[in-house]
Design a protein around this motif. Sequence first.
Motif, PDB file in Angstrom:
ATOM      1  N   HIS A   1       0.805  -1.221   0.000  1.00  0.00           N
ATOM      2  CA  HIS A   1       0.000   0.000   0.000  1.00  0.00           C
ATOM      3  C   HIS A   1       0.837   1.270   0.000  1.00  0.00           C
ATOM      4  O   HIS A   1       0.391   2.295  -0.526  1.00  0.00           O
ATOM      5  N   VAL A   2       2.035   1.209   0.537  1.00  0.00           N
ATOM      6  CA  VAL A   2       2.933   2.359   0.406  1.00  0.00           C
ATOM      7  C   VAL A   2       3.273   2.564  -1.069  1.00  0.00           C
ATOM      8  O   VAL A   2       3.218   3.684  -1.584  1.00  0.00           O
ATOM      9  N   GLN A   3       3.588   1.476  -1.754  1.00  0.00           N
ATOM     10  CA  GLN A   3       3.903   1.593  -3.178  1.00  0.00           C
ATOM     11  C   GLN A   3       2.706   2.122  -3.967  1.00  0.00           C
ATOM     12  O   GLN A   3       2.848   3.012  -4.803  1.00  0.00           O
ATOM     13  N   ARG A   4       1.531   1.609  -3.688  1.00  0.00           N
ATOM     14  CA  ARG A   4       0.319   2.091  -4.369  1.00  0.00           C
ATOM     15  C   ARG A   4       0.076   3.566  -4.074  1.00  0.00           C
ATOM     16  O   ARG A   4      -0.299   4.335  -4.963  1.00  0.00           O
ATOM     17  N   ALA A   5       0.283   3.955  -2.832  1.00  0.00           N
ATOM     18  CA  ALA A   5       0.085   5.352  -2.451  1.00  0.00           C
ATOM     19  C   ALA A   5       1.047   6.261  -3.204  1.00  0.00           C
ATOM     20  O   ALA A   5       0.651   7.322  -3.708  1.00  0.00           O
ATOM     21  N   ARG A   6       2.296   5.854  -3.287  1.00  0.00           N
ATOM     22  CA  ARG A   6       3.276   6.662  -4.029  1.00  0.00           C
ATOM     23  C   ARG A   6       2.909   6.746  -5.501  1.00  0.00           C
ATOM     24  O   ARG A   6       3.001   7.800  -6.113  1.00  0.00           O
ATOM     25  N   GLU A   7       2.468   5.615  -6.085  1.00  0.00           N
ATOM     26  CA  GLU A   7       2.076   5.608  -7.493  1.00  0.00           C
ATOM     27  C   GLU A   7       0.888   6.540  -7.747  1.00  0.00           C
ATOM     28  O   GLU A   7       0.753   7.091  -8.831  1.00  0.00           O
ATOM     29  N   GLN A   8       0.053   6.716  -6.739  1.00  0.00           N
ATOM     30  CA  GLN A   8      -1.114   7.584  -6.877  1.00  0.00           C
ATOM     31  C   GLN A   8      -0.833   9.010  -6.418  1.00  0.00           C
ATOM     32  O   GLN A   8      -1.739   9.831  -6.353  1.00  0.00           O
ATOM     33  N   GLY A   9       0.418   9.293  -6.108  1.00  0.00           N
ATOM     34  CA  GLY A   9       0.827  10.663  -5.833  1.00  0.00           C
ATOM     35  C   GLY A   9       0.784  11.115  -4.391  1.00  0.00           C
ATOM     36  O   GLY A   9       0.978  12.302  -4.124  1.00  0.00           O
ATOM     37  N   LEU A  10       0.551  10.233  -3.450  1.00  0.00           N
ATOM     38  CA  LEU A  10       0.570  10.651  -2.062  1.00  0.00           C
ATOM     39  C   LEU A  10       1.998  10.978  -1.646  1.00  0.00           C
ATOM     40  O   LEU A  10       2.950  10.343  -2.086  1.00  0.00           O
ATOM     41  N   SER A  11       2.133  11.981  -0.815  1.00  0.00           N
ATOM     42  CA  SER A  11       3.451  12.374  -0.325  1.00  0.00           C
ATOM     43  C   SER A  11       3.885  11.444   0.800  1.00  0.00           C
ATOM     44  O   SER A  11       3.074  10.732   1.397  1.00  0.00           O
ATOM     45  N   TRP A  12       5.178  11.507   1.104  1.00  0.00           N
ATOM     46  CA  TRP A  12       5.695  10.723   2.221  1.00  0.00           C
ATOM     47  C   TRP A  12       5.011  11.157   3.511  1.00  0.00           C
ATOM     48  O   TRP A  12       4.720  10.323   4.379  1.00  0.00           O
ATOM     49  N   ALA A  13       4.738  12.444   3.652  1.00  0.00           N
ATOM     50  CA  ALA A  13       4.069  12.946   4.854  1.00  0.00           C
ATOM     51  C   ALA A  13       2.656  12.387   4.979  1.00  0.00           C
ATOM     52  O   ALA A  13       2.216  12.018   6.081  1.00  0.00           O
ATOM     53  N   GLN A  14       1.931  12.301   3.872  1.00  0.00           N
ATOM     54  CA  GLN A  14       0.575  11.747   3.912  1.00  0.00           C
ATOM     55  C   GLN A  14       0.597  10.261   4.281  1.00  0.00           C
ATOM     56  O   GLN A  14      -0.228   9.797   5.070  1.00  0.00           O
TER      57      GLN A  14
END
Length: 79
Positions: free
Chosen positions: A48-61
């Motif tokens: 889910h971290v990888q998916r979040a990054r792929e969808q543009g979420l920041s490290w802070a989010q």
Amino acid sequence: MTIGRASAYADAVDLGDVVARAHELDPREGLRTARALRRLTARLEALHVQRAREQGLSWAQIAAELDVTKQTVHRKYGK
């Protein structure tokens, strides 16, 4: 493990079975269950971290959702 395989594995986990195994009288079975849950948790988090990054979420989010610091999540997954 690839994302697709990790996701399929997570989807196939029977939580009722996990709970039943965790309540076994044999502590070795309980320890094996704890180990399996730890591994599953790590795989789900990475997925889910990888998916979040792929969808543009920041490290802070991402860090906020995991209740850790931005530095912790970036150090663990920022490779």
